[in-house]
Design a protein around this motif. Structure first.
Motif, PDB file in Angstrom:
ATOM      1  N   TYR A   1       0.844  -1.264   0.027  1.00 38.23           N
ATOM      2  CA  TYR A   1      -0.002  -0.117   0.050  1.00 38.23           C
ATOM      3  C   TYR A   1       0.714   1.162  -0.034  1.00 38.23           C
ATOM      4  CZ  TYR A   1      -3.730  -2.960   1.410  1.00 38.23           C
ATOM      5  OH  TYR A   1      -4.857  -3.975   1.358  1.00 38.23           O
TER       6      TYR A   1
ATOM      7  N   ILE B   1      -8.457  -0.103  -4.768  1.00 40.40           N
ATOM      8  CA  ILE B   1      -7.784   0.754  -3.759  1.00 40.40           C
ATOM      9  C   ILE B   1      -6.727   1.638  -4.217  1.00 40.40           C
ATOM     10  CG2 ILE B   1      -6.410   0.712  -1.391  1.00 40.40           C
ATOM     11  CD1 ILE B   1      -8.012  -1.829  -1.104  1.00 40.40           C
TER      12      ILE B   1
ATOM     13  N   ARG C   1      -8.605  -9.995  -0.619  1.00 38.08           N
ATOM     14  CA  ARG C   1      -9.039  -9.081  -1.775  1.00 38.08           C
ATOM     15  C   ARG C   1      -8.120  -9.584  -2.952  1.00 38.08           C
ATOM     16  NH1 ARG C   1      -9.613  -4.929   2.418  1.00 38.08           N
ATOM     17  NH2 ARG C   1      -7.654  -4.136   2.093  1.00 38.08           N
TER      18      ARG C   1
ATOM     19  N   LYS D   1       4.384   0.940   1.895  1.00 36.37           N
ATOM     20  CA  LYS D   1       3.964   0.030   3.066  1.00 36.37           C
ATOM     21  C   LYS D   1       3.828  -1.097   2.475  1.00 36.37           C
ATOM     22  CE  LYS D   1       1.644  -1.109   7.252  1.00 36.37           C
ATOM     23  NZ  LYS D   1       0.251  -1.093   7.579  1.00 36.37           N
TER      24      LYS D   1
ATOM     25  N   ALA E   1       2.465  -4.980   2.685  1.00 30.09           N
ATOM     26  CA  ALA E   1       1.370  -5.560   3.672  1.00 30.09           C
ATOM     27  C   ALA E   1       1.430  -7.071   3.838  1.00 30.09           C
ATOM     28  CB  ALA E   1      -0.097  -5.267   3.410  1.00 30.09           C
TER      29      ALA E   1
ATOM     30  N   SER F   1      -5.256  -9.224  14.102  1.00 28.82           N
ATOM     31  CA  SER F   1      -5.642  -8.007  13.571  1.00 28.82           C
ATOM     32  C   SER F   1      -4.611  -7.066  12.878  1.00 28.82           C
ATOM     33  CB  SER F   1      -6.810  -7.283  14.045  1.00 28.82           C
ATOM     34  OG  SER F   1      -6.381  -5.730  14.241  1.00 28.82           O
ATOM     35  N   GLY F   2      -4.772  -6.978  11.625  1.00 29.02           N
ATOM     36  CA  GLY F   2      -3.682  -6.100  10.735  1.00 29.02           C
ATOM     37  C   GLY F   2      -2.538  -7.022  10.108  1.00 29.02           C
ATOM     38  N   CYS F   3      -2.633  -8.473  10.021  1.00 27.20           N
ATOM     39  CA  CYS F   3      -1.740  -9.340   9.776  1.00 27.20           C
ATOM     40  C   CYS F   3      -1.837  -9.329   8.030  1.00 27.20           C
ATOM     41  CB  CYS F   3      -1.858 -10.465  10.448  1.00 27.20           C
ATOM     42  SG  CYS F   3      -3.363 -11.331  10.035  1.00 27.20           S
ATOM     43  N   GLY F   4      -2.981  -8.963   7.699  1.00 25.29           N
ATOM     44  CA  GLY F   4      -3.141  -9.043   6.264  1.00 25.29           C
ATOM     45  C   GLY F   4      -3.815 -10.134   5.457  1.00 25.29           C
ATOM     46  N   LYS F   5      -4.909 -10.686   6.416  1.00 21.84           N
ATOM     47  CA  LYS F   5      -5.785 -11.532   6.074  1.00 21.84           C
ATOM     48  C   LYS F   5      -6.785 -10.943   4.913  1.00 21.84           C
ATOM     49  CE  LYS F   5      -7.582 -11.778  10.116  1.00 21.84           C
ATOM     50  NZ  LYS F   5      -6.944 -10.857  11.184  1.00 21.84           N
ATOM     51  N   SER F   6      -7.492  -9.718   5.200  1.00 19.35           N
ATOM     52  CA  SER F   6      -8.190  -9.141   4.251  1.00 19.35           C
ATOM     53  C   SER F   6      -7.434  -8.855   3.014  1.00 19.35           C
ATOM     54  CB  SER F   6      -8.995  -8.120   4.883  1.00 19.35           C
ATOM     55  OG  SER F   6      -9.619  -8.200   6.117  1.00 19.35           O
ATOM     56  N   THR F   7      -6.496  -8.113   3.211  1.00 16.73           N
ATOM     57  CA  THR F   7      -5.537  -7.586   2.163  1.00 16.73           C
ATOM     58  C   THR F   7      -5.433  -9.263   1.045  1.00 16.73           C
ATOM     59  OG1 THR F   7      -4.342  -6.282   3.317  1.00 16.73           O
ATOM     60  CG2 THR F   7      -3.301  -7.078   1.369  1.00 16.73           C
TER      61      THR F   7
HETATM   62  N1  LIG Z   1      -6.565   0.585   1.839  1.00 12.29           N
HETATM   63  C1  LIG Z   1      -5.312   0.588   2.737  1.00 12.29           C
HETATM   64  N2  LIG Z   1      -4.439   1.366   2.555  1.00 12.29           N
HETATM   65  C2  LIG Z   1      -3.197   1.378   3.149  1.00 12.29           C
HETATM   66  N3  LIG Z   1      -3.061   0.280   4.131  1.00 12.29           N
HETATM   67  C3  LIG Z   1      -4.008  -0.693   4.405  1.00 12.29           C
HETATM   68  C4  LIG Z   1      -4.968  -0.507   3.567  1.00 12.29           C
HETATM   69  N4  LIG Z   1      -5.840  -1.703   3.945  1.00 12.29           N
HETATM   70  C5  LIG Z   1      -5.096  -2.232   4.841  1.00 12.29           C
HETATM   71  N5  LIG Z   1      -3.803  -1.661   5.080  1.00 12.29           N
HETATM   72  C6  LIG Z   1      -2.732  -1.891   5.738  1.00 12.29           C
HETATM   73  O1  LIG Z   1      -2.252  -3.371   5.871  1.00 12.29           O
HETATM   74  C7  LIG Z   1      -2.010  -4.374   6.583  1.00 12.29           C
HETATM   75  C8  LIG Z   1      -2.907  -5.484   6.649  1.00 12.29           C
HETATM   76  O2  LIG Z   1      -4.351  -5.147   6.740  1.00 12.29           O
HETATM   77  P1  LIG Z   1      -5.596  -6.222   6.637  1.00 12.29           P
HETATM   78  O3  LIG Z   1      -5.479  -6.951   5.583  1.00 12.29           O
HETATM   79  O4  LIG Z   1      -6.894  -5.252   7.011  1.00 12.29           O
HETATM   80  O5  LIG Z   1      -5.646  -6.761   8.064  1.00 12.29           O
HETATM   81  P2  LIG Z   1      -6.225  -7.913   8.769  1.00 12.29           P
HETATM   82  O6  LIG Z   1      -7.714  -8.013   7.732  1.00 12.29           O
HETATM   83  O7  LIG Z   1      -5.508  -9.053   9.066  1.00 12.29           O
HETATM   84  O8  LIG Z   1      -6.687  -7.220  10.063  1.00 12.29           O
HETATM   85  C9  LIG Z   1      -2.404  -3.254   8.075  1.00 12.29           C
HETATM   86  O9  LIG Z   1      -1.079  -2.827   8.328  1.00 12.29           O
HETATM   87  C10 LIG Z   1      -3.234  -2.254   7.389  1.00 12.29           C
HETATM   88  O10 LIG Z   1      -2.845  -1.186   8.095  1.00 12.29           O
END
Ligand SMILES: Nc1ncnc2c1ncn2[C@@H]1O[C@H](COP(=O)(O)OP(=O)(O)O)[C@@H](O)[C@H]1O
Ligand SMILES: [Mg+2]
Lengths: 453, 459, 278
Positions: C40, C83, C74, C43, C45, C65-71
């Protein structure tokens, strides 16, 4: 592939085929939509470009105006009234004033045209031209200009000094080619000899295109359009802006603070809120009607006065300032309030010592937006008589005056279209320049304030 | 001169009283008593200063308001009675002469004995009254000061009192907006009602001819004041403006918020917003000098008869003016639709434009409608563009390529020049203003209500 | 080829963890990810994720949380494209097709890989129109009756039909949270996807609604490949056959769910499961 062995994929493949069928159309629609957006933006930007292009192209040449540089002889035979009277011992102030004004009348009634005529001829001694046609070359204000030189320095009597005289509006049109030079004589505004003289003077360097400072220093003029300037309108606008700043900002900020920080949330404040939002959208001309009915007709304040204009514009600007200040108050972090209250500050102290200072950049922006809006407003001023022709710089906010946008309105309606189209554009450039300046100041102050905060 | 002296005296009073309040309360606090001062000395100072200066300011303000007419009447009473029988202009001149003599400026010619006598008594009156006023102000100031000083005590809630004073000032300021609205409504209503004593409301609201002859030209007949041609012109121009502004404004907002890169957005958005800051008189000039002739020439080229000043010219230019208004409002509103809506649609495989057209816009529709209503209200109240570019021809006709006129143009026409506020010719401006005000008010209230409901939905 | 490779790898892994090898062996691999990275802006991720996801089973992603699961989720249907500033590297293949291939149509891909979000996000339209939205835009229904049928069967599959059959024309936003989420699942099912991605679908729901959704996921497993992100280990244990543990943008360990929970190989996984990592 192994896909076919999976039972779901039969249905899946059918679906995929259907999806694929419409893909081309959908992507085309997407393209069209995107292009519609790009074209809209291009149109909007195009309008900005055309507008500014037109104003600049028409207005910029107007800042350089044909100016005649010649020698003028202050002929004692032509100038009447003799030397300036001295104050007699024992005479009352009023008697002295009378003697002076008698002298001034005599000087004023002297034949200044003859002096102008001779002066112009020094630049083209051999050129044959009738005085009547020659005088059309320079602005009719030239004789007053020379006369004022004399008033300012009566010792000039009998001397020859270099002077500059503005070319008349028609001379300017001719030299700049604003009117097609190939038009037949009867469509030209100047006689043949005058036009030839103008060309000759340009050729021998007596007429030059000097920067037209008088646009900023002169007042409007009907008889001598070439020398018309914006000084009167500028002062009128300045008075009104000062009134707006002095009244609208404190009142607006105070109401915003009350409504946002102190007022109980009830029907009454709801009503005030709706009222302010509506007031912000009331057409400006309605404020003009208010000014005409209340300030002029009912309270008897003078027509055409910047004071009335300033009051009307204040009422008009107030909602803008209130709304903008409220939203910047709302943007202050709640934690700041809680912290201040937690330290034992009273509600008042919290608001005035901690919250309000945070909103200074916002209030400043709101003020500039409001003032810029007021600066460009025309319609309400027409209704309170500010569109009258005023040939003086207003000395105070009760004197008759116009304003910059009203001056633009008046100039665009002038019969000498060819000259005034350019002059109006020049006035617009000045007005837009002022607004730009205001915004630049706002941005500068805001960054300073924000850096300090 | 006098004003400066008075201002200086006031300032002295202000500092003095503040200082007295401050130091007295300080001394109390240091007097060794156990209890602490309820309010900080600063508040005691401000409170004393308020009590000392406010009454003085009120007296001086009254004097400033009335001194001129008092002086005028005094001089008149000193001059022979015959003077007050003269026409007002001459009375004024006579009074002016006396004032000039009294101030030592002198007048042209020998002053008459009556004048000298009047001037003498006026000069002493002036001195006396000035001294009296100053003395009154000073006495009130001193009285207020001492009274307030006496009140200072450990338990005096000076802070609370100062805060009440501040609160009153704030409330007073916030009523200005209300008073403005009341002023608008009353003045429009009063003069409109006076207008309706000349012309029946039915003839006004349903008349189809607009021809308010000015009295100087007329033969006693008041002329025709049918609103409909003006209303039609207003509506036609607003429609044209919306046809230009809504698609361009909305599509620009959509493209900038949904498609454009951030860098493009940061450049383009402010440029479009420049359009919003340009004074309308400039648009009017633009319409008159550039757009109108362009339409006329374009019409010629394709064999259409288009007037340079027409509803079309005014409408199109007004549309350009309104573009940034629509685009920034729509931008706000589209931004309010939660991102989750967009993701939901994109996640199903919708294209961006499908997402925008079928999810974002329907969701934002109420807000966009509100924005358009606000824009319409702006269009019908717009004055300078139509004054310059609509052609000022108040005739009921459907062709937008011909000159027309509007409510606002007629207000300007009827009220510029020497308005006398007694003839129907000038009073009609207020009836027109009232019509305009009511129309815009309805539109605004409706729009603000819709937008508010829309916002609440996503909060 | 790749599928075979994946299968081989999977087999080895299953052998390695050696608890219940039969569970996965008969299943086809639908998705293979290799070295997937996401940035991102500046940064990073995700740091090179490689994983295989089997057909008609539930795979869950767990991790703090914040470990990149949703990322990562997606990435699978390319929602990261929407995004601004997100950059994806590596390869992800669906049935051997690279989904980041320039020739691949994202619209078509997303029709095949549906998504359900953390917060129920029904459109502000009627229940019927919510479900009909996908089929309509993709042109899946030839007639109104076709469409009705798709809507009803999707609502049935999502277990919502009985509850809403009398108010199909009422707004979807008027339903309860759990119903809204099932509506979103019905909406995803309506385009007959092959894979359904769910990002913490129960995190905004109460326990009863959660239980209903979990049951539903279990039923859907029969016909769809499901990937679910969850922050609840219990949920992962209850609904999924395979589990992947993410930490700080890395895939630490993945395998058969029971193995991961009872006998994790990696120390970090152990710590997480014992509740020692937030
Ligand atoms: N749209 C975004 N822009 C910038 N950073 C992002 C965005 N979405 C997620 N991140 C960063 O990427 C990392 C992984 O996020 P995310 O995949 O949402 O984690 P999880 O779903 O595991 O809680 C986090 O550090 C978050 O801050
Ligand atoms: Mg997440």
């Amino acid at each position: 592939m192994t896909d076919t062995t999976l039972p779901t994929n039969a249905a899946g493949n059918a679906t995929r085929a259907l999806v694929r069928k419409s893909l081309a159309r959908r992507h085309r629609d997407e393209m069209l939509f995107r292009w519609a957006g790009i074209l809209s933006i291009a149109a909007a930007l195009g309008f900005v470009a055309i507008l500014f292009g037109m104003i600049l192209a028409k207005g910029m040449p107007s800042f350089w105006q044909s100016t005649l540089h010649v020698e003028a002889y202050f002929d004692p035979e032509l100038i009447e009234g003799g030397p300036r009277p001295e104050r007699q011992a024992g005479a009352s102030e009023a008697d002295y004033q009378k003697a002076i004004s008698d002298w001034q009348r005599a000087v004023t009634l002297s034949n200044w045209n003859a002096i102008v005529d001779k002066a112009v001829r020094t630049a083209a001694p051999d050129f044959e031209i009738e005085t009547r046609d020659l005088l059309k070359l320079v602005t009719s204000a030239a004789r007053f200009q020379i006369r004022d030189l004399y008033f300012a320095n009566p010792d000039l009597l009998g001397q020859t000094v270099p002077v500059t005289m503005l070319g008349s509006a028609n001379t300017d049109n001719w030299l700049k080619g604003t009117i097609d030079r190939n038009q037949p004589d009867e469509r030209q505004q100047l006689a043949v000899s005058t036009r030839q003289l103008a060309d000759q003077l340009v050729a021998n360097g007596a007429i030059r295109f000097d920067f037209a400072w008088h646009i900023f220093t002169n007042v409007d003029s009907r008889s001598a359009p070439a020398s018309a300037g914006l000084a009167g309108a500028f002062m009128g606008s300045l008075y009104m802006m000062l009134i707006v700043i002095v009244l609208a900002v404190p009142i607006g900020v105070a109401s915003a603070v009350y409504l946002e920080e102190f007022a109980p949330k009830n029907r009454w404040t709801d009503l005030i809120e709706v009222n302010i939002n509506n007031l912000a959208a009331v057409p400006s001309i309605v404020f003009g009607l208010l000014g005409a009915a209340v300030f002029i007709n009912y309270l008897g304040l003078p027509r055409s006065a910047p004071l009335v204009g300033g009051l009307v514009l204040t009422l008009m600007t107030l909602p803008t300032i209130i709304i903008a200040t409220r939203s910047s108050l709302r943007a202050v972090a709640p934690s700041l309030r809680q912290a201040a209250l937690g330290l034992g500050a009273s509600h008042n102290q919290t608001v005035f010592h901690h919250v309000l200072p945070q909103t200074f950049p916002g209030i400043l922006t709101a003020t500039i937006i409001g003032v810029a809006q007021a600066l460009g407003e025309t319609a309400p001023l027409l209704l309170i008589g500010m569109s009258a022709f005023i040939a003086n710089i207003p000395a105070n906010p009760l004197d008759s005056a116009t304003a910059l946008p009203v001056q633009i309105y008046l100039w665009q309606g002038n019969e000498n279209r060819n000259f005034f189209e350019a002059r109006t554009s020049a006035a617009i450039i000045v007005l837009l320049g002022l607004m730009l300046l205001l915004n630049a100041i706002a941005i500068f102050l805001r960054t300073r304030l924000e850096r300090r905060a | 001169m006098n004003a400066l002296v008075v201002a200086a005296l006031l300032l002295v009073l202000l500092t003095l009283s503040y200082q007295i309040g401050w130091s007295r309360s300080r001394k109390l606090a240091q007097g060794g008593t156990e209890t602490r001062l309820h309010s900080r000395p600063i508040y005691h100072g401000v409170l004393v200063a308020l009590f000392a200066t406010l009454p003085a300011i009120v007296v001086l303000g009254l004097w400033a308001l009335f001194s001129d007419s008092v002086a005028h009447n005094f001089i008149l009473s000193q001059l022979p009675a015959s003077v007050s029988q003269l026409p007002p202009v001459e009375v004024h001149a006579a009074v002016g002469r006396v004032q000039a003599i009294a101030n030592g400026f002198g007048v042209i010619g020998q002053p008459s004995p009556e004048e000298t006598a009047a001037a003498g008594s006026f000069a002493s009156f002036q001195r006396l009254s000035f001294l009296a006023v100053i003395a009154a102000a000073a006495a009130l100031g001193a009285g207020g000061l001492f009274w307030a000083r006496r009140r200072i005590g450990l338990r005096l809630r000076a802070r609370t009192e100062v805060e009440i004073a501040i609160r009153i000032a704030l409330i007073a300021c916030s009523t200005v907006a209300i008073l403005t609205t009341i002023g608008i409504v009353l003045s429009l209503l009063a003069d409109a009602i006076r207008f309706f004593t000349f012309i029946s409301p039915i003839d006004f609201f349903f008349g189809t001819t607009w021809n308010p002859r000015f009295q100087s030209a007329g033969t006693g007949s008041a002329g025709a004041y049918g609103l409909l041609p003006l209303l039609w012109g207003t509506v036609m121009i607003s429609i044209i403006a919306m046809v230009v502004a809504v698609p361009i404004g909305l599509m620009s907002a959509i493209y900038l918020s949904q498609y454009a890169h951030e860098r493009v957005r940061n450049v383009v958005k402010p440029i479009i917003e420049i359009l919003a800051g340009i004074p309308t008189i400039v648009y009017g000039f633009f319409a008159l000098v550039t757009v109108g002739p362009f339409f006329a020439a374009a019409g010629d080229a394709v064999g259409l008869d288009i007037n340079a000043t027409s509803a079309l010219t005014a409408g199109v230019v007004m549309g350009i003016m309104i573009i940034p208004f629509i685009s920034s409002l729509s931008d706000d509103i589209i931004a309010q639709v939660p991102r989750a809506m967009r993701d939901g649609s994109m996640g199903l495989g919708a294209t961006k434009s499908e997402t925008i057209r079928k999810v974002l816009l329907p969701a934002a529709l109420p807000g966009v409608v509100g924005a358009v209503l606000l824009a319409v209200s702006r269009a019908i109240g717009e004055t300078m563009i139509v004054v310059l570019a609509a052609g000022n021809s108040p005739v009921l006709r459907a062709n937008p390529a011909e000159p027309t006129s509007t409510v606002t143009v007629s207000i300007v026409n009827q009220l510029t020049g020497d308005a006398d506020f007694t003839s129907p010719q000038s009073l009609v401006a207020f009836a027109l203003g009232l019509t305009l005000f009511v129309m815009t008010l309805l539109l605004n209230v409706m729009a603000l209500y819709i937008v508010r409901k829309f916002r609440e939905q996503y909060e | 080829m790749d599928i075979l490779a994946g299968k081989v790898k999977m087999t080895q892994q299953s052998v390695n963890t050696a608890m219940n090898p039969t569970d996965m062996l008969d299943r086809q691999i639908r998705l293979t990810a290799r070295d997937v990275t996401v940035h991102y802006g500046a940064k990073q991720a995700l740091h090179g994720i490689s994983i295989d996801i089997p057909d008609r089973a539930v795979t869950s992603f767990i991790g703090p949380s914040g470990c990149g699961k949703s990322t990562f989720l997606r990435c699978i249907n390319r929602m990261n494209d929407t995004i601004e500033g997100a950059k994806v590297g590596g390869t992800i293949k669906l049935d051997g097709e690279d989904i980041y291939d320039a020739d691949l149509d994202v619209v078509e891909l997303r029709a095949r890989i549906g998504m359900v979000f953390q917060k129920p996000n029904p459109f502000p339209k009627s229940i019927y129109d919510n479900v009909a939205y996908g089929p309509k835009i993709h042109g899946l229904a030839r007639s109104k009756t076709d469409l009705d049928e798709i809507v009803v069967s999707s609502l049935r599959k999502a277990g919502l039909f009985e509850e809403v059959k009398d108010r199909l024309n009422e707004p979807g936003t008027g339903l309860s949270g759990g119903q809204q989420q099932r509506l979103c699942i019905a909406r995803a099912i309506a385009v007959s996807p092959e894979v359904i991605l769910m990002d913490e679908p129960c995190s905004a729901l109460d326990p009863i609604a959660t239980a209903i959704i979990e049951e539903l996921i279990d039923e859907l497993r029969e016909n769809y490949t499901i990937v679910i992100v969850t922050h609840s280990m219990q949920q992962a244990a209850r609904v999924s056959q395979r589990t992947a543990f993410f930490h700080l943008g890395n895939l630490i360990e993945e395998g058969v769910t029971e193995d991961i929970f009872t006998n994790p190989v990696n120390k970090q996984t152990q710590d997480y499961i014992m509740g020692r990592i937030g």
